[in-house]
Write a protein that holds these residues in place. Structure first.
Motif, PDB file in Angstrom:
ATOM      1  N   GLN A 101       0.941  -1.215  -0.055  1.00  0.00           N
ATOM      2  CA  GLN A 101       0.107  -0.021  -0.070  1.00  0.00           C
ATOM      3  C   GLN A 101       0.912   1.286   0.038  1.00  0.00           C
ATOM      4  O   GLN A 101       0.565   2.194  -0.660  1.00  0.00           O
ATOM      5  N   ALA A 102       2.011   1.319   0.900  1.00  0.00           N
ATOM      6  CA  ALA A 102       2.777   2.333   0.981  1.00  0.00           C
ATOM      7  C   ALA A 102       3.520   2.699  -0.526  1.00  0.00           C
ATOM      8  O   ALA A 102       3.341   3.834  -0.884  1.00  0.00           O
ATOM      9  N   VAL A 103       3.953   1.580  -1.149  1.00  0.00           N
ATOM     10  CA  VAL A 103       4.351   1.956  -2.529  1.00  0.00           C
ATOM     11  C   VAL A 103       3.469   2.620  -3.535  1.00  0.00           C
ATOM     12  O   VAL A 103       3.750   3.413  -4.392  1.00  0.00           O
ATOM     13  N   ARG A 104       2.379   1.860  -3.517  1.00  0.00           N
ATOM     14  CA  ARG A 104       1.331   2.584  -4.342  1.00  0.00           C
ATOM     15  C   ARG A 104       0.684   3.671  -4.049  1.00  0.00           C
ATOM     16  O   ARG A 104       0.526   4.546  -4.884  1.00  0.00           O
ATOM     17  N   TYR A 105       0.954   4.204  -2.813  1.00  0.00           N
ATOM     18  CA  TYR A 105       0.702   5.463  -2.283  1.00  0.00           C
ATOM     19  C   TYR A 105       1.599   6.611  -2.833  1.00  0.00           C
ATOM     20  O   TYR A 105       1.236   7.503  -3.313  1.00  0.00           O
ATOM     21  N   LEU A 106       2.745   6.116  -2.744  1.00  0.00           N
ATOM     22  CA  LEU A 106       3.962   6.830  -3.312  1.00  0.00           C
ATOM     23  C   LEU A 106       3.928   7.128  -4.973  1.00  0.00           C
ATOM     24  O   LEU A 106       4.044   8.268  -5.372  1.00  0.00           O
ATOM     25  N   GLU A 107       3.251   6.341  -5.312  1.00  0.00           N
ATOM     26  CA  GLU A 107       3.269   6.061  -7.041  1.00  0.00           C
ATOM     27  C   GLU A 107       2.062   7.085  -7.481  1.00  0.00           C
ATOM     28  O   GLU A 107       2.062   7.737  -8.264  1.00  0.00           O
ATOM     29  N   GLU A 108       0.974   6.554  -6.727  1.00  0.00           N
ATOM     30  CA  GLU A 108      -0.259   7.295  -7.250  1.00  0.00           C
ATOM     31  C   GLU A 108      -0.680   8.631  -6.427  1.00  0.00           C
ATOM     32  O   GLU A 108      -1.041   9.513  -7.429  1.00  0.00           O
ATOM     33  N   GLU A 109      -0.418   8.631  -5.439  1.00  0.00           N
ATOM     34  CA  GLU A 109      -0.856   9.777  -4.613  1.00  0.00           C
ATOM     35  C   GLU A 109       0.401  10.955  -4.746  1.00  0.00           C
ATOM     36  O   GLU A 109      -0.002  12.177  -4.869  1.00  0.00           O
ATOM     37  N   LEU A 229      12.853   4.951   1.904  1.00  0.00           N
ATOM     38  CA  LEU A 229      11.399   4.247   2.172  1.00  0.00           C
ATOM     39  C   LEU A 229      11.745   3.313   3.145  1.00  0.00           C
ATOM     40  O   LEU A 229      12.563   2.364   2.763  1.00  0.00           O
ATOM     41  N   THR A 230      11.257   3.497   4.235  1.00  0.00           N
ATOM     42  CA  THR A 230      11.745   2.434   5.369  1.00  0.00           C
ATOM     43  C   THR A 230      10.763   2.564   6.661  1.00  0.00           C
ATOM     44  O   THR A 230       9.460   2.838   6.344  1.00  0.00           O
ATOM     45  N   ASN A 231      11.056   2.081   7.798  1.00  0.00           N
ATOM     46  CA  ASN A 231      10.497   2.235   8.956  1.00  0.00           C
ATOM     47  C   ASN A 231      11.354   2.173  10.197  1.00  0.00           C
ATOM     48  O   ASN A 231      12.599   2.235   9.919  1.00  0.00           O
ATOM     49  N   VAL A 246      19.504  13.863   2.690  1.00  0.00           N
ATOM     50  CA  VAL A 246      18.164  12.963   2.047  1.00  0.00           C
ATOM     51  C   VAL A 246      17.166  14.019   1.934  1.00  0.00           C
ATOM     52  O   VAL A 246      16.677  14.984   2.826  1.00  0.00           O
ATOM     53  N   LYS A 247      16.387  13.884   0.741  1.00  0.00           N
ATOM     54  CA  LYS A 247      15.101  14.903   0.455  1.00  0.00           C
ATOM     55  C   LYS A 247      13.721  14.296   1.135  1.00  0.00           C
ATOM     56  O   LYS A 247      13.415  15.242   1.756  1.00  0.00           O
ATOM     57  N   TRP A 248      13.368  13.145   0.869  1.00  0.00           N
ATOM     58  CA  TRP A 248      12.339  12.741   1.572  1.00  0.00           C
ATOM     59  C   TRP A 248      12.521  11.413   2.332  1.00  0.00           C
ATOM     60  O   TRP A 248      13.213  10.668   1.940  1.00  0.00           O
ATOM     61  N   LEU A 249      11.674  11.524   3.519  1.00  0.00           N
ATOM     62  CA  LEU A 249      12.146  10.271   4.347  1.00  0.00           C
ATOM     63  C   LEU A 249      10.439   9.800   4.407  1.00  0.00           C
ATOM     64  O   LEU A 249       9.442  10.624   4.514  1.00  0.00           O
ATOM     65  N   VAL A 250      10.304   8.499   3.714  1.00  0.00           N
ATOM     66  CA  VAL A 250       8.857   7.853   3.900  1.00  0.00           C
ATOM     67  C   VAL A 250       9.013   6.750   4.790  1.00  0.00           C
ATOM     68  O   VAL A 250       9.826   5.824   4.661  1.00  0.00           O
ATOM     69  N   THR A 251       8.065   6.596   5.687  1.00  0.00           N
ATOM     70  CA  THR A 251       7.934   5.573   6.376  1.00  0.00           C
ATOM     71  C   THR A 251       6.880   4.767   6.285  1.00  0.00           C
ATOM     72  O   THR A 251       5.681   5.322   6.259  1.00  0.00           O
ATOM     73  N   THR A 252       6.740   3.366   6.401  1.00  0.00           N
ATOM     74  CA  THR A 252       5.540   2.791   6.106  1.00  0.00           C
ATOM     75  C   THR A 252       4.574   2.589   7.062  1.00  0.00           C
ATOM     76  O   THR A 252       3.438   2.540   6.967  1.00  0.00           O
ATOM     77  N   THR A 253       5.278   2.811   8.307  1.00  0.00           N
ATOM     78  CA  THR A 253       4.353   2.735   9.573  1.00  0.00           C
ATOM     79  C   THR A 253       4.132   4.425  10.110  1.00  0.00           C
ATOM     80  O   THR A 253       5.203   5.141   9.638  1.00  0.00           O
ATOM     81  N   PRO A 254       3.173   4.558  10.649  1.00  0.00           N
ATOM     82  CA  PRO A 254       2.888   6.077  10.956  1.00  0.00           C
ATOM     83  C   PRO A 254       3.794   6.534  12.259  1.00  0.00           C
ATOM     84  O   PRO A 254       4.488   5.871  12.896  1.00  0.00           O
ATOM     85  N   LYS A 296      -1.761   5.948   7.048  1.00  0.00           N
ATOM     86  CA  LYS A 296      -0.990   6.415   5.833  1.00  0.00           C
ATOM     87  C   LYS A 296       0.392   6.535   6.175  1.00  0.00           C
ATOM     88  O   LYS A 296       0.879   6.723   7.087  1.00  0.00           O
ATOM     89  N   PRO A 297       1.312   6.261   5.048  1.00  0.00           N
ATOM     90  CA  PRO A 297       2.644   6.339   5.444  1.00  0.00           C
ATOM     91  C   PRO A 297       3.154   7.785   5.786  1.00  0.00           C
ATOM     92  O   PRO A 297       2.327   8.517   5.545  1.00  0.00           O
ATOM     93  N   ARG A 298       4.090   7.607   6.717  1.00  0.00           N
ATOM     94  CA  ARG A 298       4.519   8.896   7.045  1.00  0.00           C
ATOM     95  C   ARG A 298       5.539   9.564   5.859  1.00  0.00           C
ATOM     96  O   ARG A 298       6.439   9.153   5.438  1.00  0.00           O
ATOM     97  N   ILE A 299       5.515  10.844   5.468  1.00  0.00           N
ATOM     98  CA  ILE A 299       6.245  11.359   4.345  1.00  0.00           C
ATOM     99  C   ILE A 299       6.624  12.823   4.826  1.00  0.00           C
ATOM    100  O   ILE A 299       5.790  13.655   5.083  1.00  0.00           O
TER     101      ILE A 299
END
Lengths: 303, 117
Positions: A101-109, A229-231, A246-254, A296-299
């Motif tokens: 879901q996190a990967v799809r969110y990063l791609e689509e949203e 992209l981690t947690n 690092v520009k963006w930090l995305v964690t799959t858990t909130p 949602k992933p933390r971005i």
């Protein structure tokens, strides 16, 4: 109050306790690191068994996946066997759902990834769902399993090769002591002496994905403009990544209380909320509950 | 128990399998090691030398090895012929490997790459 404890083979320096509410239920979530001491982790699980609602296993996976096959780590099974009453989870049940879901969110949203995006997934067999989702998004995927778990400078390109390698290696490798496959305890705080050997794979990628301890241990000093992209990151980890550019930090858990806990913690919370035996919980159960929890992933933009 | 010649033949088979495996070559490119193979029940010692992605089999020399593999000759023969995997004998102590954990893992890895399913 519900109680969830994450027993981790990682450093006790990362221990933390937080309270949070999920679907109207209050949870006390605690992490207890054992500094790589497997016997201490076994003892702790026995002590907690029957006294808490769920136990998460951190810093170790019980199950690894590749190409439809599941491989069980011997040391992980040892830990699972220590609890007779309380469910023990390693996060792998949830990872498969959440990380896709996190990967799809990063791609689509967020449009942060797409076809051709160069991704270094530091270890794919512990995140096969993420690997499949990245491949499905058309990313140019390099899996670092051999580099970071075995020190072999060989990038695995794509899921087919990963599945072939896993079939050859994992039935035996999973019997090895876990500390030979993954940094535990103090090793998590140190840079690997062989890190420079792998710098080019970090440099070539736009996205560095997967296990944070591998990323931290092997990344070069500069990660300018990269997406991580981690947690399982702490506030100090976030500052370290910011300093590396690092520009963006995305964690799959909130984020909970200033840090992103591991999927084992979230899975332990979800198992408690679902009130089912772990082996009766399906991917659909997790999907439905994730939707209710609106996680949602933390971005976070760091630079 | 294996004879000295049988053990030597198994080591040669291992060397040949490694050198014939095109995928293994780049995986060994950064790893230069001298591995002493010592049978505990025979006066037999051999060297496997990994250099430039190739494996060489040579008679044992006095110089120090990076890794020393010690087991009964029969077990060594079975291991290097791919009839058994090294993990269980290593874990139960019938196979002793003296060296760094990283090197032990790498040797295990090589054996699985050439003999794995």
């Amino acid at each position: 109050m519900r109680y969830v404890v994450s027993v981790s083979l990682g450093s006790s320096k990362r221990d933390h306790e937080v309270t949070a509410a999920f679907l109207g239920e209050d949870f006390c979530i605690k992490r207890q690191g054992t500094d790589g001491d497997l016997a201490r982790a076994e003892e702790l699980i026995r002590e907690l068994d029957g006294k808490v609602d769920a136990i998460g296993l951190g810093g170790i996976d019980v199950y690894l996946y590749a190409g439809g096959e599941r491989y069980a780590l011997r040391d992980g099974l040892r830990l699972l066997a220590c609890a007779k009453l309380t469910p023990v989870v390693d996060g792998s049940g949830l990872k498969n759902t959440l990380e896709r879901q996190a990967v799809r969110y990063l791609e689509e949203e967020e449009k942060l990834i797409g076809p051709g995006t160069k991704v270094l997934l530091v270890s794919a067999v512990d995140r096969f769902g993420m690997a499949e989702a990245l491949a499905a998004a058309g990313c140019d995927l390099v899996c670092g399993d051999l580099m970071f778990a075995a020190g072999i400078p060989y990038p695995i390109r794509g899921l087919e090769e990963l599945t072939r390698m896993a079939k050859k290696l994992l039935p035996e490798m999973t019997k090895m002591p876990f500390h030979m496959l993954y940094p535990t305890g103090k090793k998590q705080e140190e840079k690997a002496v062989t890190a420079a050997k792998f710098a080019q794979f970090f440099d070539e990628a736009a996205v560095i994905a997967g296990d944070f301890h591998f990323i931290r241990r092997y990344s070069p000093p500069r990660l300018d403009g990269k997406i991580i992209l981690t947690n399982t990151v702490t506030a100090a980890d976030v500052e370290e990544l910011r300093a590396q550019g690092v520009k963006w930090l995305v964690t799959t858990t909130p984020e909970l209380g200033g840090r992103s806990f591991g999927t084992n913690v979230l899975e332990a919370v979800m198992v408690t909320l679902l009130g089912k035996r772990w082996d009766e919980i399906t991917a659909q159960d997790y999907t439905a509950l994730l939707a209710r929890l609106q996680l949602k992933p933390r971005i976070e933009r760091l630079n | 128990m294996a004879t000295r010649d049988e053990l030597l033949a198994c080591l040669a088979q291992f060397r040949d399998r490694c050198n014939a495996d095109a995928q293994l070559r780049p995986m060994l490119a950064d790893w230069e090691r001298t591995i002493l193979i010592r049978a505990s029940d025979l006066p037999a010692e051999h060297l496997l030398i990994v250099r430039g992605g190739q494996v060489y089999l040579e008679p044992a020399a006095a110089d120090g090895a990076d890794l020393t593999v010690i087991a009964e000759s029969g077990l060594l023969a079975d291991l290097f012929a791919g009839r058994i995997t090294p993990t269980e004998p290593y874990l139960n102590g019938s196979l002793r490997v003296l060296g760094t954990e990283e090197d032990i893992m790498r040797l295990d890895f090589i054996s699985l790459m050439i003999w794995g399913e």
